[in-house]
Design a protein around this motif. Structure first.
Motif, PDB file in Angstrom:
ATOM      1  N   SER A  77     -52.892  14.953  74.739  1.00 38.98           N
ATOM      2  CA  SER A  77     -54.248  14.854  75.275  1.00 38.98           C
ATOM      3  C   SER A  77     -54.303  15.248  76.750  1.00 38.98           C
ATOM      4  O   SER A  77     -55.376  15.470  77.295  1.00 38.98           O
ATOM      5  N   PHE A  78     -53.132  15.360  77.384  1.00 34.40           N
ATOM      6  CA  PHE A  78     -53.041  15.894  78.738  1.00 34.40           C
ATOM      7  C   PHE A  78     -52.025  17.015  78.719  1.00 34.40           C
ATOM      8  O   PHE A  78     -50.944  16.862  78.149  1.00 34.40           O
ATOM      9  N   SER A  79     -52.374  18.137  79.356  1.00 34.89           N
ATOM     10  CA  SER A  79     -51.410  19.230  79.482  1.00 34.89           C
ATOM     11  C   SER A  79     -51.716  20.023  80.741  1.00 34.89           C
ATOM     12  O   SER A  79     -52.846  20.034  81.230  1.00 34.89           O
ATOM     13  N   PHE A  80     -50.686  20.679  81.236  1.00 38.22           N
ATOM     14  CA  PHE A  80     -50.863  21.682  82.277  1.00 38.22           C
ATOM     15  C   PHE A  80     -51.038  23.019  81.563  1.00 38.22           C
ATOM     16  O   PHE A  80     -50.254  23.343  80.663  1.00 38.22           O
ATOM     17  N   GLN A  81     -52.043  23.771  81.941  1.00 43.04           N
ATOM     18  CA  GLN A  81     -52.207  25.111  81.384  1.00 43.04           C
ATOM     19  C   GLN A  81     -51.841  26.107  82.479  1.00 43.04           C
ATOM     20  O   GLN A  81     -52.441  26.120  83.553  1.00 43.04           O
ATOM     21  N   ILE A 116     -44.292  15.772  78.931  1.00 41.56           N
ATOM     22  CA  ILE A 116     -45.490  16.437  79.446  1.00 41.56           C
ATOM     23  C   ILE A 116     -45.713  17.725  78.652  1.00 41.56           C
ATOM     24  O   ILE A 116     -44.792  18.510  78.471  1.00 41.56           O
ATOM     25  N   SER A 117     -46.936  17.928  78.204  1.00 44.05           N
ATOM     26  CA  SER A 117     -47.282  19.137  77.464  1.00 44.05           C
ATOM     27  C   SER A 117     -47.706  20.247  78.416  1.00 44.05           C
ATOM     28  O   SER A 117     -48.376  19.990  79.422  1.00 44.05           O
ATOM     29  N   TRP A 118     -47.302  21.448  78.062  1.00 45.73           N
ATOM     30  CA  TRP A 118     -47.598  22.648  78.849  1.00 45.73           C
ATOM     31  C   TRP A 118     -48.181  23.703  77.919  1.00 45.73           C
ATOM     32  O   TRP A 118     -47.671  23.907  76.819  1.00 45.73           O
TER      33      TRP A 118
END
Length: 161
Positions: A77-81, A116-118
């Motif tokens: 639900s949180f990611s760095f794009q 952490i999602s990227w």
């Protein structure tokens, strides 16, 4: 004393905030560790003197890494794009994350070893899937759905077919 950003992202870690921040600083441009703060007393996830928080910047975004313990975990639900210009840049970021204990996912998403999602997203993909030409956007979108790491040449081939 460092100035504190008026707004920043706080990321929860289980004791590895400094290690994560240092990895991001080595991996991405416009990224750095700006301060490391130690706990002034014992707390539920650690002892006095342990690294409690780390101020850092990732791709120009001010962040705070909090060593809060194992209670909360990151999710998608949180990611760095990260917008990339070339396949080499896409490969470099993707491989840095995955090869450092991370994991691949679908459609340009991967997760680092801290959870952490990227989204490693080539600008060519974003332009294609947001095109006003609905048929072109559909071809690009359908091609993306078959990928883990985005292949810019394959997106361009789908767009031009």
């Amino acid at each position: 004393m460092n100035s504190i950003a008026a707004n920043r992202v706080c990321l929860w870690y289980d004791g590895e905030a400094q290690t994560a921040a240092e990895f991001y600083a080595r991996t991405f441009p416009d990224s750095e560790v700006t301060a490391v703060h130690h706990a002034p007393a014992d707390y539920p996830a650690g002892k006095a003197g342990d690294v409690l928080t780390v101020d850092f910047v990732v791709l120009g975004i001010p962040c705070l890494g909090l060593n809060g313990g194992p209670v909360f975990r990151h999710n998608e639900s949180f990611s760095f794009q990260v917008a990339t210009q070339t396949q080499e840049e896409t490969d470099r970021y993707w491989n840095a994350i995955v090869d450092n204990g991370g994991e691949e996912s679908a459609c340009g998403w991967c997760k680092d070893k801290w959870g952490i999602s990227w989204q490693i997203t080539p600008v060519a993909l974003t332009r294609a899937v947001t095109s006003e030409d609905a048929a072109l956007a559909k071809r690009a979108f359908e091609a993306m759905l078959t990928m883990k790491k985005i292949d810019i040449a394959a997106i361009e081939a789908a767009v031009n077919s």
